[in-house]
Design a protein around this motif. Structure first.
Motif, PDB file in Angstrom:
ATOM      1  N   HIS A 116      64.161   5.550  22.556  1.00 52.20           N
ATOM      2  CA  HIS A 116      64.481   4.174  22.171  1.00 52.20           C
ATOM      3  C   HIS A 116      63.966   3.850  20.770  1.00 52.20           C
ATOM      4  O   HIS A 116      64.125   2.724  20.302  1.00 52.20           O
ATOM      5  CB  HIS A 116      63.852   3.202  23.181  1.00 52.20           C
ATOM      6  N   THR A 117      63.309   4.815  20.110  1.00 52.44           N
ATOM      7  CA  THR A 117      62.710   4.519  18.803  1.00 52.44           C
ATOM      8  C   THR A 117      63.637   4.950  17.665  1.00 52.44           C
ATOM      9  O   THR A 117      64.417   5.887  17.818  1.00 52.44           O
ATOM     10  CB  THR A 117      61.364   5.254  18.627  1.00 52.44           C
ATOM     11  N   ASP A 350      60.538  -7.868  23.984  1.00 53.61           N
ATOM     12  CA  ASP A 350      60.410  -6.516  24.537  1.00 53.61           C
ATOM     13  C   ASP A 350      60.961  -5.478  23.556  1.00 53.61           C
ATOM     14  O   ASP A 350      62.175  -5.384  23.357  1.00 53.61           O
ATOM     15  CB  ASP A 350      61.188  -6.479  25.864  1.00 53.61           C
ATOM     16  N   PRO A 351      60.087  -4.695  22.934  1.00 45.93           N
ATOM     17  CA  PRO A 351      60.560  -3.772  21.899  1.00 45.93           C
ATOM     18  C   PRO A 351      61.481  -2.697  22.452  1.00 45.93           C
ATOM     19  O   PRO A 351      62.446  -2.290  21.798  1.00 45.93           O
ATOM     20  CB  PRO A 351      59.265  -3.148  21.350  1.00 45.93           C
ATOM     21  N   ARG A 352      61.202  -2.246  23.675  1.00 44.86           N
ATOM     22  CA  ARG A 352      62.004  -1.161  24.247  1.00 44.86           C
ATOM     23  C   ARG A 352      63.455  -1.619  24.449  1.00 44.86           C
ATOM     24  O   ARG A 352      64.409  -0.889  24.183  1.00 44.86           O
ATOM     25  CB  ARG A 352      61.388  -0.735  25.575  1.00 44.86           C
ATOM     26  N   TYR A 356      66.569   0.348  22.782  1.00 44.96           N
ATOM     27  CA  TYR A 356      67.728   0.848  23.530  1.00 44.96           C
ATOM     28  C   TYR A 356      68.966   0.025  23.204  1.00 44.96           C
ATOM     29  O   TYR A 356      70.086   0.534  23.233  1.00 44.96           O
ATOM     30  CB  TYR A 356      67.455   0.826  25.031  1.00 44.96           C
ATOM     31  N   GLY A 357      68.777  -1.261  22.889  1.00 48.44           N
ATOM     32  CA  GLY A 357      69.916  -2.145  22.618  1.00 48.44           C
ATOM     33  C   GLY A 357      70.706  -1.734  21.387  1.00 48.44           C
ATOM     34  O   GLY A 357      71.899  -2.033  21.264  1.00 48.44           O
ATOM     35  N   GLY A 364      72.368   4.177  17.443  1.00 43.05           N
ATOM     36  CA  GLY A 364      71.505   5.265  17.927  1.00 43.05           C
ATOM     37  C   GLY A 364      72.353   6.258  18.695  1.00 43.05           C
ATOM     38  O   GLY A 364      73.566   6.074  18.809  1.00 43.05           O
ATOM     39  N   ARG A 365      71.720   7.317  19.215  1.00 42.85           N
ATOM     40  CA  ARG A 365      72.503   8.410  19.831  1.00 42.85           C
ATOM     41  C   ARG A 365      72.281   8.523  21.335  1.00 42.85           C
ATOM     42  O   ARG A 365      71.189   8.263  21.821  1.00 42.85           O
ATOM     43  CB  ARG A 365      72.061   9.760  19.238  1.00 42.85           C
TER      44      ARG A 365
END
Ligand code: URA
Length: 437
Positions: A116-117, A350-352, A356-357, A364-365
């Motif tokens: 998720h980063t 919520d950073p996660r 993921y968003g 992202g992949r």
């Protein structure tokens, strides 16, 4: 060597000998062990861990899978920083030119988005023309002329990390203490450094979210450095909310440029100055962290770091238009503002969920070979602890289509919590440091 026997031994909780682990890893590099088998092995490590001797072997084989950078005749201390991964973590983009402007030589080898980063390489590649793959000769040339250079794992440097990193990303095997330790330390040991500063993230946006796990990770990495004569300082920093205001590749480069220009969000600037201060201490440029922080803040305010970044971008083939608001970076074609549906306090972001968003927006992949859309992402209008009224903007989605805006807005509605009061205190930006004894 029969790979499935070794995988089964690890699956059942046994330690592999040095020769066995070496054979498995080298077999993977040579194509005798497949991605499927290595993915199973990584999952076994995820559940069973590695003992000290296995970790040492993994670091050694990853490091020796490629060359070690030539120290050349560096006119200053060679220092780098690496993060264990967070959301909105654009620190490296600011820190490399800042540290170079302060008198350090920064040969920075970064990664792509992982889990998720976000990844520094993906962010940098949102700059039109910017190249993160180059020969080592070219890399050393840029280091000599600019004082910093930023590349990814290559076929020449830590190629085993490049392959394992991509495989871990798509097989949910990232959050493993020994795998993170070996991935980071093999790359950093290959840089032939005088000092290394690690930014170990803590909180729900980190791979190892609990403080005690982050501390164990920090100690493991500091220990690997110490055993190989590298002075390592680890800083535990907050990742219970995104860092800064933007999440998404080009958006984060824009925020980095603002920080380099002495503007941008306070938390980003403060963490950059903390880490630059640690780098300055570890390279002997200053005697105290306070002095290092002060120097970093002065250099940022003076504009020298931004000019250094401009030179870095040009040297790596990129074009930035600093006179424009968007810096000439890709921009998503549409945006949507998400507002508060009640008044109160922003009690959590919520950073996660943000990390993921970005993936369904195209930033992202989900597969190793996917291209990403650099312009998409999120911009926060409010931070944890802010008071908001009903209808106030909370965040903006940057997307490629109305459907994407809808999906992004749903992410934001879940990720940004407005309540009567703060229910949990946010973590301090810097929690503690772990140093080589
Ligand atoms: N950064 C890395 O380089 N590797 C990891 O495994 C996690 C973060």
């Amino acid at each position: 060597m029969i790979p499935q026997q070794l995988i089964a031994r690890k699956r059942d909780g046994h330690a592999l000998s040095r020769l066995e682990l070496e054979a498995l890893l080298k077999g993977y590099l040579q194509g005798d062990v497949g991605d499927d088998q290595m993915a199973a092995f990584l999952m076994a490590v995820y559940f069973r861990g590695l003992d000290d001797s296995e970790l040492e072997t993994l670091v050694e084989v990853m490091l020796r899978s490629g060359d070690v950078l030539d120290r050349s005749d560096a006119p200053g201390p060679r220092v780098d920083k690496h993060s264990t991964g967070g959301v909105g973590d654009k620190v490296s983009i600011v820190l490399a030119p800042l540290a170079a402007e302060m008198g350090m030589i920064v040969p920075m080898m970064s990664g792509r988005s992982l889990g998720h980063t976000g990844g520094t390489l993906d962010k940098l590649e949102s700059i039109p023309g910017f190249r993160t793959r180059m020969s080592l000769g070219r890399f050393n040339g840029i280091l000599d002329s600019v004082g910093c250079a930023m590349i990814g794992q290559t076929d020449e440097i830590a190629p085993l990390d490049r392959r394992l990193y991509a495989l871990r990303d798509v097989t949910a095997t990232v959050p493993s203490l020994p795998l993170i330790t070996a991935s980071i330390m093999s790359k950093k040991l290959a840089e032939s450094l005088d000092g290394l500063v690690l930014d170990v993230k803590v909180g729900s946006g980190a791979f190892l979210s609990r403080t005690e796990d982050a501390r164990r990770l920090a100690r493991a990495m500091v220990g690997v450095g110490r055993a190989r004569g590298l002075a390592v300082t680890a800083v535990l920093s907050a990742m219970d909310r995104p860092l800064g205001r933007s999440v998404g590749n080009a958006l984060e480069v824009r925020e980095s440029v603002a920080c380099l220009a002495g503007k941008g969000p306070d938390d980003l600037r403060d963490l950059v100055c903390e880490l630059a201060g640690e780098m300055a201490v570890s390279s002997g440029l200053v005697l105290t962290l306070a002095e290092g922080r002060r120097r970093a803040a002065d250099v940022l305010a003076g504009g020298g770091a931004l000019e250094r970044f401009r030179r870095l971008v040009r040297a790596q083939g990129g074009t930035l238009r600093l006179s424009r608001d968007d810096c000439g970076l890709p921009v998503a074609p549409m945006t949507k503002v998400v507002t508060a549906n009640r008044g109160g306090v922003v009690a959590g972001i919520d950073p996660r969920a943000f990390g993921y968003g970005v993936i369904p927006l195209g930033g992202g992949r989900t597969r190793q070979d996917q291209d990403i859309d650099p312009g998409v992402g999120f911009e926060l209008c409010a931070r944890v602890g802010d008071r908001v009224s009903r209808g106030d903007p909370l965040a903006i989605v940057h997307g490629a289509s109305p459907d994407d805006l809808f999906v992004g807005a749903r992410v934001l509605e879940d990720a940004v919590k407005v309540a009567d009061r703060l229910t949990v205190d946010p973590l301090p930006l810097v929690l503690e440091r772990v140093v080589s004894g």
